[in-house]
Design a protein around this motif. Structure first.
Motif, PDB file in Angstrom:
ATOM      1  N   LEU A  38       0.817  -1.213   0.000  1.00 28.37           N
ATOM      2  CA  LEU A  38       0.000   0.000   0.000  1.00 28.37           C
ATOM      3  C   LEU A  38       0.849   1.262   0.000  1.00 28.37           C
ATOM      4  N   SER A  39       2.151   1.128  -0.219  1.00 24.49           N
ATOM      5  CA  SER A  39       3.018   2.291  -0.369  1.00 24.49           C
ATOM      6  C   SER A  39       3.136   2.618  -1.860  1.00 24.49           C
TER       7      SER A  39
ATOM      8  N   GLU B 287       2.452   0.150   6.510  1.00 22.98           N
ATOM      9  CA  GLU B 287       1.465   0.907   5.739  1.00 22.98           C
ATOM     10  C   GLU B 287       0.124   0.195   5.719  1.00 22.98           C
ATOM     11  N   PHE B 288       0.151  -1.124   5.908  1.00 30.54           N
ATOM     12  CA  PHE B 288      -1.072  -1.918   5.875  1.00 30.54           C
ATOM     13  C   PHE B 288      -1.744  -1.963   7.240  1.00 30.54           C
ATOM     14  N   THR B 289      -0.965  -2.047   8.296  1.00 33.46           N
ATOM     15  CA  THR B 289      -1.544  -2.190   9.630  1.00 33.46           C
ATOM     16  C   THR B 289      -1.981  -0.852  10.230  1.00 33.46           C
ATOM     17  N   LYS B 290      -1.650   0.246   9.564  1.00 35.04           N
ATOM     18  CA  LYS B 290      -2.052   1.564  10.047  1.00 35.04           C
ATOM     19  C   LYS B 290      -3.011   2.216   9.065  1.00 35.04           C
TER      20      LYS B 290
ATOM     21  N   ILE C  10      -3.771   2.475  14.500  1.00 34.74           N
ATOM     22  CA  ILE C  10      -3.735   1.049  14.177  1.00 34.74           C
ATOM     23  C   ILE C  10      -5.079   0.612  13.595  1.00 34.74           C
ATOM     24  N   ASP C  11      -5.035  -0.077  12.470  1.00 31.99           N
ATOM     25  CA  ASP C  11      -6.246  -0.632  11.855  1.00 31.99           C
ATOM     26  C   ASP C  11      -6.522  -1.980  12.514  1.00 31.99           C
TER      27      ASP C  11
ATOM     28  N   GLY D 166       1.917  -4.740  13.865  1.00 32.11           N
ATOM     29  CA  GLY D 166       0.523  -4.529  14.195  1.00 32.11           C
ATOM     30  C   GLY D 166       0.050  -5.279  15.415  1.00 32.11           C
ATOM     31  N   SER D 167       0.688  -6.398  15.751  1.00 32.14           N
ATOM     32  CA  SER D 167       0.208  -7.203  16.873  1.00 32.14           C
ATOM     33  C   SER D 167       1.279  -8.205  17.257  1.00 32.14           C
TER      34      SER D 167
END
Length: 720
Positions: A354-355, A422-425, A431-432, A466-467
């Motif tokens: 996603l960048s 970029e994906f987890t935010k 944080i998504d 992310g986790s």
């Protein structure tokens, strides 16, 4: 006069061969016909370009032969005197021979010289007499003979390189030769290193320098007292090299022995070209890969051994974390992994970045699904939901093994995620949680269902991954330059300082499994690592040409339903399909027994629905060139052969003859690996693993190690 028409030179009256036609149809060509001709010409030019680009060393001589033939006709047409060509031919041949002797082997120099003389003779002869039937046959025969010799020599050299034999490299740097006379007088350095009394056991040349094994018992000190940075710095000062090119270790050695390796040649002076693009590569990669085998992504420059990453082993799928700072080479390393995965007959690849996603966009034609750039965030989330839903579906299917074994019918699904942070935010930096939850479930549940994650990021932390569910489930680590010492400590595995070890060069990496206690170091292939057209992103286009993406099986496509079909065709699914996907991807829900997003009432209707979905899926695959069709046929044959072997092995019990062979192989001191079993019995590595698993359950053999490197050793009373 130069440029005269053939009809003007012919002594006879104008006839059908040389008549000048004056009747020209001046009627305009219809626009549709003109566009059709233009498109056909474009396609022909592109196909020709791709044909010669895929194997330039083998195919460009064909262009050269056509050019020389045409050059003779042009010389005759423009009345060029024969001596104007014959005169420079001899000096050109002498220059060719001299250059060939200096840069190539003697046979190559002689071959090029003969080719130069032959070309000059043809051009001079045809310029004087013109081409006739006899000369044409002579030219075709000579070219066919010379080209056959060239292809034979090229194929022979390629096979030698595949066995690790490289004549040029052998002249430039010594290979490892146990017992060879050492080039370094080691004894004269012992006093300065504080090792008085040490004795040389063996000393042998390596590809980059020399390695010595010492007995330290006579020094009055333990071998472990010599290990450390202080001794490495002393040795580096004496040989005037960087400290990172000195290795002092006792790992795996008997007590009282010390190993010292000195790299006299800089291993990082030049990047390692990718074997698929380098006709002179030391390592040969198979056209069709197997995702259940270690993937070759680079090479150890000191030993010449392949550097590998394992994405599936007997205990299930392996999740991989690639760590490096910007410019450290993580995207290039991911490119090398994707090259092998997209070449595998038993693997489906989904890519997410996603960048900027410049590299991932280039891989798109070879990926089953992809999400590239910030605008594809919703698509990426749906792909993650579908992976989670697929895990639930596969877990509900009956099978004989605890872990799903990837095959031609149930392929390994790999989610390759670059720039994981970029994906987890979310775009606002928070944080998504939805993405984090789905990633965590895929990481924790995907192992047994042949769903693997490959994640690339800059930090091994919760804020990037992310986790903790994601970070702690990683079983593979690929570490490049710029990774902090805290990140390395969190892995619990000793890894060299990659900034110092590789001299700050990108692509220098260490690979390791959590189940192992040692890291494997080397450098990744330079795939799309440059900034120009020749070494940049265009290399990805050259690698994936005519490489269609693998897809899931029909029942899995039917289970994922309309959401998968829409994404595959480049469209976002409907709101209803998205809602169904989000609801059914939750493992707490029971998996639908009728095919997920497709309502089916009978087995016949289900088969018809799967066929319809497969047909809708295939329409998005672009047409293939003849070479692409041939490669696809090879992949399908490999799939069918493995499926037949696995089906036969599953249906047949372990017979007495096979059992005896297996026990004999396992009765050696070092045991036997599944690859060695596969070669000895003519079965697939997966079948070999099933055999040994059965013997292990009967306590006939025991397994030492993990993954493809595991060795099976016969137990005491069963040793043959």
């Amino acid at each position: 006069m130069a440029g005269r028409h053939a009809a003007h030179r012919c002594p006879e009256e104008p006839h059908e061969l040389h008549a000048v036609t004056a009747d020209v149809d001046d009627a305009p060509v219809p626009e549709e016909e003109r566009d059709r001709i233009t498109e056909a010409l474009k396609f022909a030019c592109l196909a020709t370009y791709r044909y010669f680009r895929n194997a330039p060393a083998e195919r460009l001589p064909l262009l050269g032969g056509a050019a020389v033939y045409g050059g003779g006709l042009l010389a005759h047409g423009y009345d060029m005197p024969w001596w104007a060509i014959a005169g420079p031919t001899v000096p050109a041949a002498i220059i060719t021979y001299a250059a060939g002797v200096n840069r190539l082997s003697m046979p190559s120099a002689i071959g090029l010289t003969l080719a130069a003389l032959t070309c000059g003779s043809w051009l001079a002869t045809v310029a004087e007499t013109g081409a006739n039937r006899v000369l044409n046959w002579i030219y075709v025969g000579a070219f066919a003979f010379g080209y056959s010799i060239y292809r034979w020599a090229h194929h022979r050299a390629k096979k030698r390189r595949g066995r690790g034999v490289d004549d040029t490299a052998a002249e430039q740097q010594p290979e490892t030769v146990p017992g060879a006379t050492p080039r370094i007088a080691w004894e004269k350095y012992f006093a300065g290193w504080g090792m008085d009394g040490a004795a040389v056991i063996t000393a042998e040349p390596t590809r980059l320098g020399e390695r010595v094994l010492l007995n330290t018992k006579s020094t009055g000190k333990r071998a472990s007292q010599f290990t450390g940075r202080a001794l490495e710095e002393r040795i580096a000062e004496d040989f005037d090299v960087a400290t990172a090119r000195i290795r002092v270790s006792i790992a795996g050695l008997p007590a009282g022995q010390l190993s010292i390796s000195v790299q006299l040649i800089d291993p990082w002076a030049t990047p390692i070209p990718h074997p698929a693009l380098d006709p002179d590569a030391e390592i040969t990669l198979p056209e069709v890969a197997d995702a259940t085998e270690p993937l070759v992504i680079g090479m150890d420059p000191e030993t010449g051994e392949p550097l590998t990453v394992t994405v599936w082993a007997e205990d299930g799928a392996k999740h991989t974390y690639i760590l490096a700072i910007n410019g450290g080479g993580k995207s290039v390393t991911l490119n090398c992994i994707l090259e092998r995965l997209t070449a595998a007959f038993n693997c489906v690849v989904w890519g997410i970045n996603l960048s900027k996603a410049q590299e991932m966009r280039r891989w798109r034609p070879a990926l089953d699904l992809s999400a590239c750039g910030p605008d594809d965030r919703k698509k990426a989330r749906l792909m993650l939901k579908m992976a989670r839903k697929l895990i639930v579906y596969r877990g509900a299917q009956p099978r004989d093994t605890a872990n799903l074994i990837p095959s031609a019918r149930r392929k390994l699904l790999v989610l390759a995620i670059d720039e994981i942070d970029e994906f987890t935010k979310t775009p606002d930096g928070s944080i998504d949680m939805g993405v984090v939850e789905d990633l965590g479930k895929c990481a924790s549940k995907g192992r047994s269902e042949a769903v693997a994650l490959i994640v690339a990021g800059q930090r091994n932390t919760q804020s990037h991954g992310g986790s903790t569910d994601v970070v702690t489930q990683m079983t593979n680590y690929v570490v490049l330059k710029g990774v902090s010492s805290n990140d390395l400590m969190r892995m619990g595995i000793p890894v060299p300082d990659m900034g110092e070890y590789g001299g700050g060069n990108p692509g220098v990496l260490a690979t390791m499994l959590k189940s192992e206690t040692v890291a494997h170091t080397g450098r990744s292939f330079a795939l799309a690592a440059g900034k120009d057209t020749e070494t940049g992103l265009g290399q990805i286009d050259r690698v994936i040409v005519d490489r269609p993406p693998n897809s899931l099986e029909g029942d899995e496509i039917a289970h994922l339903g309309e959401a998968y079909i829409s994404l595959k065709s480049g469209q976002m699914p409907s709101t209803a399909a998205t809602s169904t996907l989000e609801r059914e991807s939750d493992p707490a829900d029971q998996p639908p027994t009728t095919g997920g997003g497709v309502e089916v009432t009978s087995s016949d209707e289900r088969s018809q629905t799967i066929d319809e979905i497969r047909e809708r899926h295939l329409f998005v695959v672009p047409p293939l060139t003849p070479e692409g069709q041939e490669r696809l046929l090879q992949m399908r044959q490999a799939q069918q052969e493995q499926a037949d072997r696995d089906e036969l092995a599953a249906a047949s019990p372990l017979d007495a003859e096979t059992r005896t062979k297996l026990i004999t192989l396992a009765s050696t001191a070092d045991g036997v690996s599944r690859k060695e079993i596969a070669e000895a019995l003519g079965v697939s590595p997966t079948t070999a693993w099933r055999y040994m698993r059965q013997l292990a359950s009967e306590e006939v053999v025991e397994s030492r190690g993990h993954g493809p490197a595991a060795r099976y050793i016969a137990r005491g009373e069963h040793i043959a």
